[in-house]
Design an enzyme around this catalytic site. Structure first.
Site, mmCIF file in Angstrom:
data_model
loop_
_atom_site.group_PDB
_atom_site.id
_atom_site.type_symbol
_atom_site.label_atom_id
_atom_site.label_comp_id
_atom_site.label_asym_id
_atom_site.label_seq_id
_atom_site.Cartn_x
_atom_site.Cartn_y
_atom_site.Cartn_z
ATOM 1 C CE LYS A 154 49.461 41.393 49.265
ATOM 2 N NZ LYS A 154 48.545 42.493 49.587
ATOM 3 C CB THR A 209 46.957 40.181 33.141
ATOM 4 O OG1 THR A 209 45.681 39.529 33.146
ATOM 5 C CG2 THR A 209 47.877 39.442 32.191
ATOM 6 C CB VAL A 211 50.487 42.160 39.736
ATOM 7 C CG1 VAL A 211 51.183 41.600 40.966
ATOM 8 C CG2 VAL A 211 50.436 43.681 39.822
ATOM 9 N N GLY A 212 50.381 39.484 37.859
ATOM 10 C CA GLY A 212 50.465 38.023 37.744
ATOM 11 C C GLY A 212 51.700 37.579 36.969
ATOM 12 C CD GLU A 229 41.647 31.359 38.945
ATOM 13 O OE1 GLU A 229 41.266 31.888 37.876
ATOM 14 O OE2 GLU A 229 41.381 30.198 39.254
ATOM 15 C CB CYS A 263 37.911 38.334 37.352
ATOM 16 S SG CYS A 263 37.183 37.053 38.369
ATOM 17 C CD GLU A 355 39.976 42.987 34.400
ATOM 18 O OE1 GLU A 355 41.154 43.202 34.734
ATOM 19 O OE2 GLU A 355 39.319 42.015 34.807
HETATM 20 P P1 NAD Z 1 46.471 43.723 41.672
HETATM 21 O O1 NAD Z 1 47.176 42.835 40.736
HETATM 22 O O2 NAD Z 1 46.840 45.149 41.718
HETATM 23 O O3 NAD Z 1 46.628 43.180 43.179
HETATM 24 C C1 NAD Z 1 46.256 41.878 43.559
HETATM 25 C C2 NAD Z 1 47.023 41.482 44.806
HETATM 26 O O4 NAD Z 1 48.410 41.410 44.475
HETATM 27 C C3 NAD Z 1 46.923 42.479 45.952
HETATM 28 O O5 NAD Z 1 46.863 41.776 47.169
HETATM 29 C C4 NAD Z 1 48.233 43.250 45.858
HETATM 30 O O6 NAD Z 1 48.647 43.804 47.084
HETATM 31 C C5 NAD Z 1 49.170 42.157 45.393
HETATM 32 N N1 NAD Z 1 50.383 42.638 44.708
HETATM 33 C C6 NAD Z 1 50.593 43.825 44.090
HETATM 34 N N2 NAD Z 1 51.843 43.880 43.584
HETATM 35 C C7 NAD Z 1 52.443 42.701 43.886
HETATM 36 C C8 NAD Z 1 53.725 42.135 43.628
HETATM 37 N N3 NAD Z 1 54.670 42.815 42.964
HETATM 38 N N4 NAD Z 1 53.990 40.881 44.064
HETATM 39 C C9 NAD Z 1 53.054 40.162 44.716
HETATM 40 N N5 NAD Z 1 51.823 40.645 45.018
HETATM 41 C C10 NAD Z 1 51.511 41.897 44.586
HETATM 42 O O7 NAD Z 1 44.916 43.513 41.362
HETATM 43 P P2 NAD Z 1 43.673 44.247 42.033
HETATM 44 O O8 NAD Z 1 43.571 45.614 41.458
HETATM 45 O O9 NAD Z 1 43.717 44.075 43.514
HETATM 46 O O10 NAD Z 1 42.466 43.311 41.500
HETATM 47 C C11 NAD Z 1 41.875 43.493 40.282
HETATM 48 C C12 NAD Z 1 42.356 42.463 39.269
HETATM 49 O O11 NAD Z 1 42.161 41.146 39.779
HETATM 50 C C13 NAD Z 1 41.560 42.519 37.977
HETATM 51 O O12 NAD Z 1 42.421 42.436 36.887
HETATM 52 C C14 NAD Z 1 40.685 41.266 38.056
HETATM 53 O O13 NAD Z 1 40.247 40.779 36.823
HETATM 54 C C15 NAD Z 1 41.566 40.325 38.778
HETATM 55 N N6 NAD Z 1 40.776 39.240 39.368
HETATM 56 C C16 NAD Z 1 40.836 37.995 38.807
HETATM 57 C C17 NAD Z 1 40.055 36.952 39.331
HETATM 58 C C18 NAD Z 1 40.081 35.570 38.743
HETATM 59 O O14 NAD Z 1 39.654 34.648 39.426
HETATM 60 N N7 NAD Z 1 40.557 35.369 37.533
HETATM 61 C C19 NAD Z 1 39.233 37.200 40.419
HETATM 62 C C20 NAD Z 1 39.190 38.497 40.945
HETATM 63 C C21 NAD Z 1 39.978 39.503 40.413
#
Ligand code: NAD
Length: 451
Positions: A154, A209, A211-212, A229, A263, A355
Site C-alpha cells: 500500500k 510513530t 500510526v506505528g 520503521e 526519517c 520531528e
Molecule cells: P503516516 O504514519 O501518516 O503514514 C504512513 C503510511 O501509513 C501511509 O501509507 C498511510 O496511508 C498509512 N496509514 C495511516 N493510518 C493508518 C492506519 N491507521 N493503519 C495502517 N496504515 C495507516 O506517515 P507519513 O506522514 O506518510 O510519513 C512520515 C513519517 O514516516 C515520518 O514520521 C518519518 O520519520 C517516517 N519514516 C520513517 C522511515 C524509517 O525507515 N524509519 C522512513 C521514512 C519515513
C-alpha cells in the site's frame, strides 16, 4: 471505489486521478496472493532467483521513467529520483541471491538428526509513507519475495505512481499473477485491513510513530509479525577537533536532502561551544549554496514539500522561534520552503523535541563529550546520527554511547542495501536491508528426526 486527485507539488498542477481500494478489494487481492504464494514457494530457489533478476532488469530499463514519475508526483529532484530508481534495481539484484542462501542449520543432538528450516511466512502486507515511495517499498518487497512470500503493497495516498509502475514492471517481467499486488488506498481503510486480515501474516509499516503504535497494537490481536520503521530526530555532533570545513559543508545535505522529509534527517546539529560561531559562519555559506528549485534540473538539490497540508504543518514549527538564517527558495506556485536554520532558546523547545519532517534544523551548543551524548540521547527517537571528530577514540566512544540504529563517523551515510537499517527506542522495531533481511520474512522450523 473512490479516487484521489494527485497534485505536482512543484507547481500545484493536477497530474491525475488514482482509484483508492476498498476493504473488499484488499480481501480479493489477499485471496489471490494466498494461492500465488504457495506456487511461488514451491518453485526451485534458482527459479525464484531468476524471476527476481528479471524484475530487476525490468526496473533497470525503466529508470528514467520511474524517476520522472517521482519528480512529478513527489517533487524529488531528478538526480535523487534517478538514484532511488537505481537503488530499487540494486535491492532486487542483491536479494535475488537470497532464495539460494536461506541456509538452515544442522544442530548436533543425541539420538537423531536435528535440522532448522527457514520457511516463508505467507502473505506480507507492506505499508509505506510518501517521502521515499520507491525505495522504502523495495526494502520490504524484495527480501519478502526472495524468502518465498507474496506481497501486497500500500503506497501513501498522495504518492502512488511509482509503486503502481513497479507493480506493472513486476507483472511484465513475469512474476506470477497475484504474487505482488499494489493497492493504493487510505491508511484507515486499506492499511487497517492489512492489520486485521487473518491471511496477512506479517505487516511491514514505515511511517509516523503515532500510526506505528496503532499498527503494532492491532497486530498484537493476532500475534501478527510486524516490522516498524518510524520517526527520527537525529543528531549531527560536531566536536571542536573535527574537520570543520567537512562538517559544515556536508551538514546541509544531511538535513535538507528531500526537503528534510527524511526519517534520517540530522535535524539537530550539536556543536562544541568553542567552535560554535566558526561552524555557523561556514554552515551559513554552505546553506546559501544549497540549490533549491526546479526538480527537473539536473543540479537541483532540494525541491518543494510534498503537499499543501504538509507545508502548513512544517510552517507551524516556525511560530515564535529564532531563525538564524535561511537559504533561498522559489516563491511559488508550489509548496516551497527555504532551508531554515534555527537557534533554539531551550532544549525543551518543540523544534528540538519533535520531528519536523521539513527543511528546518536546530543548532545547539554543548560543552563536553558527556554533554553531547546526553543531549543526543534526550529524545524518544533513535534512528540515525553523525559524529564529526578527528579523534578516533572519541569517534568510537561516542558512536557506542549514542542510542541509534545507524550512525556514521565523519560522514552522513545511513542507507546501503548491504547493511542493516532500522531504529531503536520509538524509531522502530526490527531491521531492514543487509544480509539478514530475508530471515525476517521467514519462520524458523526445527525438526528432530529420530534415528
Ligand atoms: P503516516 O504514519 O501518516 O503514514 C504512513 C503510511 O501509513 C501511509 O501509507 C498511510 O496511508 C498509512 N496509514 C495511516 N493510518 C493508518 C492506519 N491507521 N493503519 C495502517 N496504515 C495507516 O506517515 P507519513 O506522514 O506518510 O510519513 C512520515 C513519517 O514516516 C515520518 O514520521 C518519518 O520519520 C517516517 N519514516 C520513517 C522511515 C524509517 O525507515 N524509519 C522512513 C521514512 C519515513
Amino acid at each position: 471505489m473512490t479516487s484521489i486527485t494527485l497534485i505536482n507539488p512543484a507547481d500545484e498542477t493536477m497530474i491525475g486521478e488514482v482509484d483508492l481500494n476498498s476493504v473488499d478489494e484488499v480481501d480479493a487481492a489477499v485471496a489471490k496472493a494466498v494461492v500465488a504464494q504457495r506456487l511461488w514457494a514451491a518453485l526451485a530457489p534458482s527459479e525464484r532467483a531468476g524471476a527476481l533478476r528479471a524484475f530487476a532488469a525490468a526496473v533497470d530499463l525503466d529508470i528514467e521513467h520511474l524517476a520522472r514519475l517521482e519528480v512529478e508526483n513527489s517533487g524529488h529532484p531528478i538526480a535523487s529520483a534517478r538514484w532511488e530508481a537505481g537503488h530499487v534495481r540494486d535491492v532486487l539484484t542483491y536479494y535475488s541471491a537470497a532464495p539460494e542462501r536461506l541456509l538452515g542449520s544442522q544442530i548436533p543432538v543425541a539420538g537423531g538428526l536435528d535440522i532448522t528450516f527457514h520457511e516463508p511466512i505467507g502473505v506480507v502486507g507492506i505499508i509505506v509513507p510518501w517521502n521515499f515511495p520507491m525505495t522504502i517499498a523495495a526494502w520490504g518487497f524484495a527480501p519478502a519475495l526472495a524468502a518465498g512470500n507474496a506481497v501486497i503493497l500500500k503506497p501513501a495516498e498522495w504518492t502512488p505512481l511509482t509503486a503502481l509502475r513497479l507493480g506493472e514492471l513486476a507483472r511484465r517481467s513475469g512474476l506470477p499473477e497475484g504474487l505482488f499486488t499494489v493497492l493504493p488506498g487510505r491508511g484507515d481503510v486499506v492499511g487497517t485491513r492489512f492489520v486485521t486480515h487473518p491471511d496477512i501474516r506479517k505487516v511491514v509499516f514505515t511511517g509516523s510513530t503515532a500510526v506505528g503504535k496503532k499498527v503494532m497494537a492491532g497486530c498484537a490481536e493476532q500475534v501478527k509479525r510486524v516490522t516498524l520503521e518510524l520517526g527520527g530526530k537525529s543528531a549531527n555532533i560536531v566536536f571542536a577537533d573535527a574537520d570543520l570545513e567537512l562538517a559544515a559543508t556536508s551538514a546541509p545535505g544531511a538535513v535538507f536532502d528531500n526537503s528534510g522529509q527524511d526519517c534520517c534527517a540530522r535535524s539537530r546539529i550539536l556543536v562544541e561551544r568553542s567552535v560554535f560561531t566558526r561552524f555557523l559562519e561556514k554552515f551559513e555559506v554552505a546553506v546559501g549554496r544549497f540549490r533549491v528549485g526546479d526538480p527537473l534540473h539536473d543540479a537541483t538539490q532540494m525541491g518543494p514539500l510534498v503537499s499543501a497540508a504538509h507545508f502548513d504543518r512544517v510552517g507551524s514549527f516556525l511560530d515564535g522561534v529564532d531563525v538564524a538564517f535561511t537559504g533561498a527558495a522559489p516563491s511559488g506556485p508550489g509548496y516551497w520552503m527555504p532551508p531554515t536554520v534555527v537557534l533554539p532558546k531551550s532544549l525543551d523547545d518543540r523544534i528540538v523535541r519533535e520531528e519536523v519532517f521539513g527543511p528546518v534544523v536546530a543548532v545547539i551548543p554543548f560543552d563536553t563529550e558527556e554533554d553531547a551524548i546526553r543531549i543526543a540521547n534526550a529524545t524518544e527517537y533513535g534512528l540515525a546520527g553523525s559524529i564529526f571528530t578527528q579523534n578516533l577514540s572519541r569517534g568510537i566512544r561516542v558512536s557506542r554511547a549514542v542510542q541509534a540504529g545507524n550512525l556514521s563517523v565523519n560522514s552522513h551515510s545511513s542507507v546501503r542495501y548491504s547493511t542493516p537499517f532500522g531504529g531503536v527506542k520509538q524509531s522502530g522495531l526490527g531491521r531492514e536491508l543487509g544480509p539478514d533481511a530475508p530471515f525476517a520474512f521467514t519462520e524458523t522450523k526445527n525438526v528432530f528426526y529420530a534415528t
